[in-house]
Design an enzyme around this catalytic site. Structure first.
Site, mmCIF file in Angstrom:
data_model
loop_
_atom_site.group_PDB
_atom_site.id
_atom_site.type_symbol
_atom_site.label_atom_id
_atom_site.label_comp_id
_atom_site.label_asym_id
_atom_site.label_seq_id
_atom_site.Cartn_x
_atom_site.Cartn_y
_atom_site.Cartn_z
ATOM 1 N N HIS A 51 37.095 40.786 40.683
ATOM 2 C CA HIS A 51 36.346 39.962 39.730
ATOM 3 C C HIS A 51 35.401 38.952 40.405
ATOM 4 O O HIS A 51 35.259 37.812 39.943
ATOM 5 C CB HIS A 51 37.338 39.229 38.816
ATOM 6 C CG HIS A 51 36.824 38.933 37.449
ATOM 7 N ND1 HIS A 51 35.730 38.107 37.228
ATOM 8 C CD2 HIS A 51 37.234 39.332 36.222
ATOM 9 C CE1 HIS A 51 35.517 38.014 35.923
ATOM 10 N NE2 HIS A 51 36.410 38.746 35.297
ATOM 11 N N GLU A 103 32.815 44.797 37.649
ATOM 12 C CA GLU A 103 34.254 45.058 37.744
ATOM 13 C C GLU A 103 34.530 46.540 37.478
ATOM 14 O O GLU A 103 34.640 46.957 36.324
ATOM 15 C CB GLU A 103 35.002 44.207 36.718
ATOM 16 C CG GLU A 103 34.710 42.722 36.795
ATOM 17 C CD GLU A 103 35.009 42.017 35.472
ATOM 18 O OE1 GLU A 103 36.166 42.071 35.015
ATOM 19 O OE2 GLU A 103 34.071 41.431 34.891
ATOM 20 N N HIS A 160 43.368 40.505 31.336
ATOM 21 C CA HIS A 160 43.544 40.452 32.796
ATOM 22 C C HIS A 160 44.992 40.204 33.230
ATOM 23 O O HIS A 160 45.249 39.420 34.143
ATOM 24 C CB HIS A 160 42.647 39.364 33.395
ATOM 25 C CG HIS A 160 41.181 39.678 33.349
ATOM 26 N ND1 HIS A 160 40.683 40.966 33.384
ATOM 27 C CD2 HIS A 160 40.088 38.854 33.285
ATOM 28 C CE1 HIS A 160 39.347 40.919 33.354
ATOM 29 N NE2 HIS A 160 38.963 39.659 33.280
#
Length: 339
Positions: free
Chosen positions: A171, A304, A96
């Protein structure tokens, strides 16, 4: 903080639906939608104040992650003959966007409109070399309430001087019964994907594109999340689905439909992204959230939409490299109803 911006909360409210979003990580901290009887509940996991987000207590609740969402194997990739090294923040991989991805920076608020279709637009400039990524990139994210029970997110990114991988993801952890109502194993889900990208022991895709038919990953027809979760290796679902070209709406394809039997709330998700990580909150463990709620394992689910994980190192996956002069565009449409 850039441009003296400080972390703040903003509200979008159209009379039916109410959403709070922070300029810190473009984070959705609460989202109230009605059930079949018109009763409002907050259906996203999060915290009452910004402090826990700023202190790093959040397992990516509600934020936008980038420059590249999901995992990059060993935190390394080669682009045009140059090798780049990224922070290993989820050993042995980079996850991420690294230690300080887009979810941990203050974005600039460039526009905030009230009214029947309220919206807010955030902007962030990511410098060349930030978290190991090449080139300057300007990113915008616009959240808008496009109908009484629909939220739209438009993400765009423009590399300014070098080719670079870009793959953003939103998210949010959803629990349609209400953020404080326990686990989501009774929710049912349909995913418009007949394939997944299976992973190795470090959650990195093997490169294979595997049919879901006859496996616990099959959600081609509506199925309760808890039905086959115990058959999934590891702690639950945390897998990238290869989205099919199903029915379309406003140029977006159907990605998933989630339903909570207790409230009859339904969330239909549309996107233009090639993949979607379906994650069942496997690592959430006793997080103290809003109103003193304790979030345990499977307290929420994430949808996501994204480029495929580790696509930068996997030549048979859709490319996530964006060149100067090109624009990355990623849209999500969250449509709520009750059945």
């Amino acid at each position: 903080m850039a441009d003296h911006q400080k972390p703040e909360l903003f509200e979008l409210n159209n009379g039916t639906m109410r959403v709070k979003i922070s300029n810190y990580g473009c984070t959705v901290t609460s989202l109230f939608v009605p059930d079949k009887n018109g009763n409002l509940a907050d259906v996203v996991l999060g915290f009452d104040s910004l402090e826990p987000y700023l202190k790093g207590a959040s397992p990516y609740f509600g934020c936008i992650v980038g420059r590249v969402a999901n995992r990059i194997k060993d935190g390394k990739f080669t682009l045009n003959g140059t090798e780049f090294s990224l922070p290993i923040n989820k050993p042995p991989n980079s996850l991420h966007g690294g230690h300080k991805g887009f979810d941990k920076v203050v974005w600039e608020v460039v526009e905030h409109n009230d009214g029947e279709n309220p919206s807010i637009t955030f902007k962030y400039h990511s410098d060349d070399g930030e978290e190991g990524y090449p080139g300057d990139v300007t990113v915008t994210a616009k959240y808008s309430l496009t109908s009484s029970t629909t939220m739209r997110l438009d993400m765009e990114a423009k590399p300014e001087n070098k080719p670079t991988p870009i793959s953003l993801a939103q998210h949010t952890y959803w629990n349609l019964a209400g953020h404080n109502s326990g686990n989501i194993l009774e929710h049912s889900i349909q995913i418009w994907a007949s394939h997944v990208t299976p992973v190795d022991q470090n959650t990195i895709p093997t490169g294979e594109i595997m049919p879901v038919k006859g496996t616990p990953f099959d959600f081609t027809t509506e199925k309760k999340i808890g039905t086959s979760i115990h058959e999934v290796p590891g702690l639950g679902y945390d897998h990238n689905y290869v989205l099919d070209c199903g029915e379309e709406k406003s140029g977006l394809k159907s990605a998933a439909k989630v339903k909570d039997p207790s409230s009859s709330r339904v969330l239909k998700l549309w996107t233009n992204a090639p993949g979607m990580q379906f994650y069942t909150g496997n690592y959430v463990n006793g997080v103290k959230g809003k109103g003193g709620a304790i979030y345990g394992k499977h307290s929420g689910l994430c949808l996501e939409t994204q480029g495929f994980p580790n696509a930068i190192n996997q030549s048979n996956f859709p490319s996530i490299v964006v060149k100067p002069g090109e624009k990355y565009k990623h849209t999500m449409l969250f449509e709520f109803s009750s059945e």
